[in-house]
Write a protein that holds these residues in place. Structure first.
Motif, PDB file in Angstrom:
ATOM      1  N   UNK A  27       6.274 -14.738  10.679  1.00 17.76           N
ATOM      2  CA  UNK A  27       5.440 -14.562  11.868  1.00 17.76           C
ATOM      3  C   UNK A  27       4.280 -15.557  11.863  1.00 17.76           C
ATOM      4  N   UNK A  28       3.664 -15.752  10.701  1.00 22.79           N
ATOM      5  CA  UNK A  28       2.516 -16.642  10.604  1.00 22.79           C
ATOM      6  C   UNK A  28       2.897 -18.093  10.911  1.00 22.79           C
ATOM      7  N   UNK A  29       4.063 -18.507  10.450  1.00 23.85           N
ATOM      8  CA  UNK A  29       4.520 -19.872  10.752  1.00 23.85           C
ATOM      9  C   UNK A  29       4.706 -20.039  12.253  1.00 23.85           C
ATOM     10  N   UNK A  30       5.368 -19.072  12.863  1.00 22.27           N
ATOM     11  CA  UNK A  30       5.587 -19.140  14.302  1.00 22.27           C
ATOM     12  C   UNK A  30       4.254 -19.109  15.057  1.00 22.27           C
ATOM     13  N   UNK A  31       3.350 -18.269  14.587  1.00 18.98           N
ATOM     14  CA  UNK A  31       2.044 -18.151  15.238  1.00 18.98           C
ATOM     15  C   UNK A  31       1.279 -19.473  15.171  1.00 18.98           C
ATOM     16  N   UNK A  32       1.266 -20.079  13.998  1.00 19.83           N
ATOM     17  CA  UNK A  32       0.574 -21.351  13.829  1.00 19.83           C
ATOM     18  C   UNK A  32       1.198 -22.435  14.697  1.00 19.83           C
ATOM     19  N   UNK A  33       2.510 -22.465  14.747  1.00 23.50           N
ATOM     20  CA  UNK A  33       3.194 -23.473  15.560  1.00 23.50           C
ATOM     21  C   UNK A  33       2.943 -23.260  17.051  1.00 23.50           C
ATOM     22  N   UNK A  34       2.568 -22.025  17.416  1.00 22.47           N
ATOM     23  CA  UNK A  34       2.250 -21.726  18.818  1.00 22.47           C
ATOM     24  C   UNK A  34       0.795 -22.016  19.161  1.00 22.47           C
ATOM     25  N   UNK A  35       0.044 -22.488  18.167  1.00 20.73           N
ATOM     26  CA  UNK A  35      -1.332 -22.892  18.428  1.00 20.73           C
ATOM     27  C   UNK A  35      -2.394 -21.945  17.935  1.00 20.73           C
ATOM     28  N   UNK A  36      -1.999 -20.817  17.310  1.00 21.48           N
ATOM     29  CA  UNK A  36      -2.968 -19.836  16.863  1.00 21.48           C
ATOM     30  C   UNK A  36      -3.460 -20.075  15.445  1.00 21.48           C
ATOM     31  N   UNK A  37      -4.536 -19.366  15.088  1.00 25.05           N
ATOM     32  CA  UNK A  37      -5.114 -19.413  13.746  1.00 25.05           C
ATOM     33  C   UNK A  37      -4.565 -18.248  12.935  1.00 25.05           C
ATOM     34  N   UNK A  38      -4.217 -18.506  11.679  1.00 23.94           N
ATOM     35  CA  UNK A  38      -3.681 -17.492  10.775  1.00 23.94           C
ATOM     36  C   UNK A  38      -4.754 -17.066   9.778  1.00 23.94           C
ATOM     37  N   UNK A  72       0.808  -1.228   0.000  1.00 20.89           N
ATOM     38  CA  UNK A  72       0.000   0.000   0.000  1.00 20.89           C
ATOM     39  C   UNK A  72       0.836   1.270   0.000  1.00 20.89           C
ATOM     40  N   UNK A  73       2.167   1.137   0.054  1.00 23.20           N
ATOM     41  CA  UNK A  73       3.042   2.302   0.226  1.00 23.20           C
ATOM     42  C   UNK A  73       4.003   2.489  -0.944  1.00 23.20           C
ATOM     43  N   UNK A  74       3.635   1.981  -2.118  1.00 26.89           N
ATOM     44  CA  UNK A  74       4.472   2.107  -3.314  1.00 26.89           C
ATOM     45  C   UNK A  74       5.854   1.501  -3.096  1.00 26.89           C
ATOM     46  N   UNK A  75       5.893   0.379  -2.393  1.00 23.70           N
ATOM     47  CA  UNK A  75       7.153  -0.301  -2.134  1.00 23.70           C
ATOM     48  C   UNK A  75       7.760  -0.830  -3.440  1.00 23.70           C
ATOM     49  N   UNK A  76       9.046  -0.954  -3.432  1.00 23.52           N
ATOM     50  CA  UNK A  76       9.698  -1.649  -4.527  1.00 23.52           C
ATOM     51  C   UNK A  76       9.331  -3.127  -4.464  1.00 23.52           C
ATOM     52  N   UNK A  77       9.550  -3.837  -5.548  1.00 20.87           N
ATOM     53  CA  UNK A  77       9.259  -5.271  -5.562  1.00 20.87           C
ATOM     54  C   UNK A  77      10.059  -5.983  -4.477  1.00 20.87           C
ATOM     55  N   UNK A  78      11.320  -5.630  -4.340  1.00 21.35           N
ATOM     56  CA  UNK A  78      12.184  -6.277  -3.347  1.00 21.35           C
ATOM     57  C   UNK A  78      11.701  -5.986  -1.925  1.00 21.35           C
ATOM     58  N   UNK A  79      11.311  -4.731  -1.681  1.00 19.37           N
ATOM     59  CA  UNK A  79      10.839  -4.362  -0.345  1.00 19.37           C
ATOM     60  C   UNK A  79       9.546  -5.081  -0.004  1.00 19.37           C
ATOM     61  N   UNK A  80       8.650  -5.195  -0.980  1.00 21.56           N
ATOM     62  CA  UNK A  80       7.383  -5.881  -0.742  1.00 21.56           C
ATOM     63  C   UNK A  80       7.616  -7.356  -0.450  1.00 21.56           C
ATOM     64  N   UNK A  81       8.521  -7.979  -1.200  1.00 15.52           N
ATOM     65  CA  UNK A  81       8.820  -9.384  -0.954  1.00 15.52           C
ATOM     66  C   UNK A  81       9.410  -9.587   0.439  1.00 15.52           C
ATOM     67  N   UNK A  82      10.239  -8.661   0.868  1.00 15.65           N
ATOM     68  CA  UNK A  82      10.840  -8.756   2.199  1.00 15.65           C
ATOM     69  C   UNK A  82       9.763  -8.614   3.279  1.00 15.65           C
ATOM     70  N   UNK A  83       8.829  -7.679   3.076  1.00 14.24           N
ATOM     71  CA  UNK A  83       7.758  -7.488   4.053  1.00 14.24           C
ATOM     72  C   UNK A  83       6.840  -8.708   4.113  1.00 14.24           C
ATOM     73  N   UNK A  84       6.517  -9.257   2.966  1.00  9.87           N
ATOM     74  CA  UNK A  84       5.677 -10.460   2.957  1.00  9.87           C
ATOM     75  C   UNK A  84       6.396 -11.633   3.618  1.00  9.87           C
TER      76      UNK A  84
END
Length: 343
Positions: free
Chosen positions: A115-126, A97-109
């Motif tokens: 985080x989502x992997x860690x969250x799921x492994x901790x028992x939460x829903x993603x 949403x912030x006009x990121x470069x392709x590389x920056x967006x990939x890094x953010x994703x």
């Protein structure tokens, strides 16, 4: 704060539910009210999660908290700091949403994925929302909200057009991140093209919205084999700014979960009953909200499976006292309780 005995009692109830749903005889055990995933190839964990969501006890709600792309844990951590509890469901963002470069967006994703992997492994829903900028345009909030006529929209869902190829390129790019979650065996509540019954996103209020949904569904399921996804259709509450649910519904055979976005404490009974009827027994949730639902709402609308508070709205529209009280009710499911039920 509720007493330890009350929380212990709730844990026992949820564990009993777990035993009923996922006992050693689960291969032959059929839950009458739980529809199978719309993707017949859905992973075992996706199926397990959908079964759990279909059987959340009435009057009990999974708590949820959304975070932004740039800071995928900030608000959820803030919720824990205020209340002493993590939400059961953690919402993430994939849209640039912030006009990121392709590389920056990939890094953010990638940080979201980590985080989502860690969250799921901790028992939460993603859960993951995708504010997609108009394909082919810079990834900015303006281009998510750009106005598009029906005729212009049609170009994006017509195979062979330049606009269609741009749409597919964006979908394929997002699929790369979702594949990492698939390979980590993380089930995801995938929430694309939400609030489609309003006019504030480029995909909003289109006569053939279902075709856009189906383009992504077919690409993700049949080309990328993203069998870890549960498909969440998330309209706005049909208020003065939105059309009725039925006008943009992609069909019961393309949706696993239905979740209404409800703001400003506008929890009208008609929003609930209308979605419940459309769902035909599938789980329903509150896809976005700002004001936490009251005990009275949960009593009178008992079938909501979860509610996800949107980003900073957590603390800008709710007092810390309200947040603490809500998260420590004996009918609110936190991550600790989910960890017991889904591990």
């Amino acid at each position: 704060m509720k007493s330890h005995s009350i929380r212990f009692w709730l844990q026992r109830v949820l564990l009993l539910l777990l035993v009923l749903l996922f006992s050693v005889s689960q291969q032959s055990f059929i839950i009458a009210d739980a529809a199978p995933p719309v993707n017949s190839q859905a992973s075992a964990k996706a199926r397990q999660l959908l079964t759990y969501l279909s059987n959340v006890p009435e009057g009990t709600l999974i708590s949820g908290q959304h975070d932004y792309l740039e800071a995928p844990d900030e608000q959820n951590n803030k919720l824990q700091q205020i209340s002493g509890q993590y939400a059961g469901l953690h919402g993430y963002e994939f849209g640039g949403l912030a006009n990121q470069s392709h590389a920056a967006l990939q890094e953010q994703r990638q940080r979201v994925v980590d985080s989502a992997i860690q969250w799921s492994q901790s028992g939460g829903i993603v859960a993951i929302t995708f504010h997609q900028a108009l394909p082919g345009k810079p990834k900015t909030w303006k281009n998510v909200q750009t106005k598009l006529s029906q005729a212009e929209f049609n170009h994006y869902i017509t195979p062979g057009t330049p606009q269609y190829r741009q749409l597919i390129a964006d979908i394929d790019e997002v699929a790369l991140s979702l594949k990492t979650l698939r390979d980590a065996d993380v089930p995801v509540l995938w929430r694309p093209y939400h609030e489609m019954n309003g006019n504030w996103f480029w995909w909003g209020n289109k006569q053939n919205y279902a075709q856009l949904w189906n383009v992504m569904y077919d690409r993700f399921v049949n080309v990328h084999h993203l069998n870890n996804l549960l498909w969440v259709w998330s309209p706005n509450a049909p208020n003065a700014y939105s059309t009725p649910y039925s006008r943009t519904f992609p069909g019961i055979n393309r949706v696993d979960i239905l979740a209404a976005d409800i703001y400003n404490n506008d929890y009208k009974a008609s929003y609930y009953t209308g979605l419940l009827k459309l769902a035909q027994g599938k789980p329903i949730g509150i896809g976005e909200s700002n004001i936490l639902p009251s005990a009275n709402v949960l009593k009178n609308q008992p079938t909501w499976a979860y509610a996800m508070t949107w980003g900073k709205e957590l603390s800008t529209t709710n007092s810390q006292s309200t947040i603490r009280t809500f998260m420590n009710q004996n009918n609110i499911i936190t991550r600790d309780l989910l960890n017991e039920a889904l591990r």
